[in-house]
Enzyme design. Structure first.
Site, PDB file in Angstrom:
ATOM      1  N   ASP A 188       0.862  -1.177   0.000  1.00  0.00           N
ATOM      2  CA  ASP A 188       0.000   0.000   0.000  1.00  0.00           C
ATOM      3  C   ASP A 188       0.900   1.228   0.000  1.00  0.00           C
ATOM      4  O   ASP A 188       2.123   1.113   0.160  1.00  0.00           O
ATOM      5  CB  ASP A 188      -0.919  -0.008   1.230  1.00  0.00           C
ATOM      6  CG  ASP A 188      -1.979   1.099   1.191  1.00  0.00           C
ATOM      7  OD1 ASP A 188      -2.337   1.537   0.083  1.00  0.00           O
ATOM      8  OD2 ASP A 188      -2.428   1.533   2.257  1.00  0.00           O
ATOM      9  N   HIS A 240      -6.843   2.829   3.931  1.00  0.00           N
ATOM     10  CA  HIS A 240      -6.621   3.678   5.100  1.00  0.00           C
ATOM     11  C   HIS A 240      -7.935   3.950   5.846  1.00  0.00           C
ATOM     12  O   HIS A 240      -7.935   4.135   7.064  1.00  0.00           O
ATOM     13  CB  HIS A 240      -6.035   5.035   4.680  1.00  0.00           C
ATOM     14  CG  HIS A 240      -4.580   5.016   4.365  1.00  0.00           C
ATOM     15  ND1 HIS A 240      -4.081   4.503   3.200  1.00  0.00           N
ATOM     16  CD2 HIS A 240      -3.500   5.456   5.075  1.00  0.00           C
ATOM     17  CE1 HIS A 240      -2.762   4.635   3.184  1.00  0.00           C
ATOM     18  NE2 HIS A 240      -2.385   5.210   4.318  1.00  0.00           N
TER      19      HIS A 240
END
Length: 270
Positions: free
Chosen positions: A10, A188
């Site tokens: 990520d 997130h």
């Protein structure tokens, strides 16, 4: 039986939501995680920059002998998944389709909210999949560019006035639209789950994109006899910026200290 690790990447801290779900589903599996903390967030970048970064992230991960890669990044998944799958032999999974399927199944009234980075929303990837799965539905999309910096700076807990203000600013239009399901299209965002849930109250189902993808990876490994046969699982973490701040926030989120398992690398050499 396959004892090779699973790779996850990520742009920063958010992909740990997928790591946590992978570990919950398959505690015996080893995981190699890379967070591109030096270049977070990806969401405001051009498509060319996103593809360049994603290729470097995968090039680093494939220095390990992996059995699968989970792209725990909504921006990369919605922008470059097919390209990356075509370029690599290792099975690669993105978050868009699993999250869209979960939302289509969960929604009762067909009013589905979608939040993501500017690049994810601009791509239209989620809307394309949802239009096929729920042709009777309506998608209400909202870019939330400040969510990633909030999370990366640890401002994601209920009672944080900044987090609550920004959540209300972005999500009021979706609340007024009467959505009953919300796709958190960036990994997130589930770290803001409690703040988002408090804002909506009861009646809105939150879909964690990273968690949905982790379940798809678990199913794939089981169906293809690729689950490990051992119990000596290892989780290793790599970042492209300083390890200390990442380790501190990650340990809080994961519920265990990982300070001795985080290494900084130079991602630009890949």
């Amino acid at each position: 039986m396959d004892n090779r690790p699973i790779g996850v990447f990520d742009s920063g801290l958010g992909g740990l939501t997928a790591v946590r779900e992978l570990h919950r589903l398959m505690p015996e599996e080893s995981i190699v995680y890379f967070g591109d903390t030096a270049r977070v967030p990806y969401g405001g970048r051009s498509r060319e920059a996103i593809i360049k970064y994603a290729r470097q992230d995968i090039a680093f991960l494939t220095t390990f002998d992996l059995k699968a890669i989970l792209i725990a990044c909504g921006t990369v998944s919605s922008t470059a998944l097919q390209l990356l799958q075509d370029e690599n032999d290792c099975p690669i999974f993105g978050v868009v389709e699993p999250a869209a399927r979960a939302a289509a199944e969960a929604s009762r009234n067909g009013r589905i909210g979608l939040i993501g980075t500017e690049a994810s929303i601009r791509s239209g990837a989620y809307e394309h999949v949802l239009a096929t799965l729920r042709p009777d539905g309506t998608v209400y999309a909202q870019a939330c560019p400040l969510f990633v910096p909030l999370v990366e700076n640890g401002r994601f807990r209920p009672g944080d006035p900044v987090a609550e203000l920004v959540v209300a600013e972005y999500l009021t239009p979706l609340k007024e639209a009467g959505i009953d399901t919300l796709v958190m299209g960036c990994t997130h965002y589930p770290l803001l789950r409690d703040v988002v849930s408090d804002f909506f109250g009861d009646g809105v189902t939150l879909i964690d994109a990273g968690g949905a993808c982790a379940r798809e990876v678990a199913d794939y490994l089981a169906e293809n006899d690729l689950l490990t046969g051992g119990t000596d699982s290892r989780r290793r973490y790599f970042v492209s910026d300083t390890a200390d701040s990442f380790a501190k926030l990650a340990s809080t989120f994961l519920g265990e200290s990982i300070s001795d398992r985080v290494e900084q690398i130079d991602i630009t050499v890949y």
